[in-house]
Enzyme design. Sequence first.
Site, short mmCIF file in Angstrom:
data_model
loop_
_atom_site.label_atom_id
_atom_site.label_comp_id
_atom_site.label_asym_id
_atom_site.label_seq_id
_atom_site.Cartn_x
_atom_site.Cartn_y
_atom_site.Cartn_z
N HIS A 1 2.47 0.48 6.18
CA HIS A 1 3.59 0.74 7.08
C HIS A 1 4.62 -0.36 6.90
O HIS A 1 4.27 -1.52 6.64
CB HIS A 1 3.13 0.84 8.54
CG HIS A 1 2.55 -0.41 9.13
ND1 HIS A 1 3.31 -1.43 9.63
CD2 HIS A 1 1.25 -0.81 9.32
CE1 HIS A 1 2.54 -2.39 10.11
NE2 HIS A 1 1.28 -2.04 9.92
N ASP B 1 7.11 -1.06 9.27
CA ASP B 1 7.64 -1.57 10.54
C ASP B 1 6.88 -2.82 10.97
O ASP B 1 5.74 -3.05 10.54
CB ASP B 1 7.58 -0.50 11.62
CG ASP B 1 6.15 -0.05 11.93
OD1 ASP B 1 5.47 0.40 10.98
OD2 ASP B 1 5.72 -0.15 13.10
N ASP C 1 1.21 -8.60 8.12
CA ASP C 1 1.04 -7.28 8.76
C ASP C 1 2.33 -6.47 8.65
O ASP C 1 3.14 -6.47 9.56
CB ASP C 1 0.67 -7.48 10.22
CG ASP C 1 0.39 -6.18 10.95
OD1 ASP C 1 0.15 -5.16 10.29
OD2 ASP C 1 0.43 -6.19 12.20
N GLU D 1 4.16 2.48 12.81
CA GLU D 1 2.71 2.34 13.00
C GLU D 1 2.42 1.47 14.22
O GLU D 1 1.44 1.71 14.93
CB GLU D 1 2.09 1.73 11.75
CG GLU D 1 0.56 1.65 11.76
CD GLU D 1 -0.01 0.39 12.41
OE1 GLU D 1 -1.21 0.35 12.67
OE2 GLU D 1 0.79 -0.54 12.68
N GLU D 2 3.27 0.49 14.46
CA GLU D 2 2.99 -0.51 15.49
C GLU D 2 3.06 0.02 16.91
O GLU D 2 2.67 -0.66 17.85
CB GLU D 2 3.95 -1.70 15.34
CG GLU D 2 3.77 -2.50 14.05
CD GLU D 2 2.48 -3.31 14.01
OE1 GLU D 2 1.67 -3.19 14.96
OE2 GLU D 2 2.29 -4.07 13.04
N GLU E 1 -4.11 -2.77 5.66
CA GLU E 1 -4.03 -3.72 6.77
C GLU E 1 -4.84 -4.96 6.43
O GLU E 1 -5.82 -4.89 5.67
CB GLU E 1 -4.58 -3.08 8.05
CG GLU E 1 -3.78 -1.91 8.58
CD GLU E 1 -2.55 -2.32 9.37
OE1 GLU E 1 -2.28 -3.53 9.49
OE2 GLU E 1 -1.84 -1.42 9.85
N HIS F 1 1.38 -10.54 14.70
CA HIS F 1 2.02 -10.38 16.01
C HIS F 1 2.29 -11.72 16.68
O HIS F 1 2.65 -11.75 17.87
CB HIS F 1 1.19 -9.49 16.94
CG HIS F 1 0.99 -8.11 16.43
ND1 HIS F 1 0.57 -7.07 17.24
CD2 HIS F 1 1.15 -7.56 15.20
CE1 HIS F 1 0.48 -5.96 16.53
NE2 HIS F 1 0.81 -6.24 15.27
#
Length: 377
Positions: free
Chosen positions: A70, A72, A102, A134-135, A162, A351
């Site tokens: 992903h 995003d 990520d 995805e997030e 991931e 994150h």
Amino acid sequence: MTDTIDTLAKLVSFPTLATGPNLDLMGWLQTRLTATGARLRVMPGTDAQRINLWAMLGPEGPGGIVLSAHADVVPVAGQAWSSDPFALTEREGRLYARGAVDMKGFLAGMVTAAEKARRLPLTRPLHLLVSHDEEIGCVGVRPMLRALADERFQAAACIVGEPTDLVIATGHKGKLAARIAVRGRAAHSANPGLGVNAIGIAAAMVAEVEGLAAWLAAEGVRDAAYAVPHGTAQVGTIQGGTALNIVPAEAELAFEIRFPAGEDHAALLERLRARAVLVAGARGGEIEITVTNLYPGLAEPEDSPAVTLAAAAGGRRAFTKLDFGTEAGLFREMLGLPSVVCGPGSISRAHKPDEFITRDELAAGDAFLGRVVESLV
């Protein structure tokens, strides 16, 4: 390695926050992948400003391999970064940027893998799939997977990259997210008995969600391969009321249930709805529970073609299962595609401020993907 780091530097420079547009990054990626000889298709996304991408190298056919990432990332607002989060910054072998681990690091490795594939006489296709959003609950990939399912797309295996420290993850939990809307009756707070306090009802529903969490921990499906070996439930947000001297007529809360394979999430939801009927009846209000997102877990057998592929390419066979969700469960459910999660770097850095991936991790990821590509010759 230089190519992968240069690609990563470009990818992180696009602030592709979840729910925001991604056309600039996807446009650059199309140009970059076209230069490798890949055939590209822009795939449907959730709207015109957020698209998905499918690139293929090698011959047509059903026996190919899918690499999935992903594009995003999560927001940086309110985080204390030591450098610009959207400019790749190296310090002592660590490459810092939002999305570095990520999961734009794996996406950069996919571009390097495409470069390798163009130089080899592939006998089976290499598919590169890049998704958005995805997030926020694996939302963006679904229109692409629906389109591929309609076309009866087939492949031998899928690797979702991931960050797992290149340990092969054969499973991850699914997630059900829902909203509880409470309606009471407004009244002057000088005589609260004339009203129905929606916040009080919402508080009772918080207790019900916590009770469900306790039941999952004590009685739910257990799987020791997870760090948290059972399902979980929690309330994440709550709002309600307009002024201190008004009995609140409305309140709303959002909760989630995360569940391992084998847990009946529909039954858990019905259990909570049954409790809501009792709470509303006892307090005189109304409660409505609406599912806002649902994605499946993954439970891939250890003799799966995807596991065999990842292990042969150098993925560590110290199999793990992930408490967080990924798109792999959707690849399995919507396409019937054997899928694992395996990528460079650690999710423990995701994150957070000063997110990073190391040079050594990117090199290991390149070697892993290089062997995946070689398996197609």
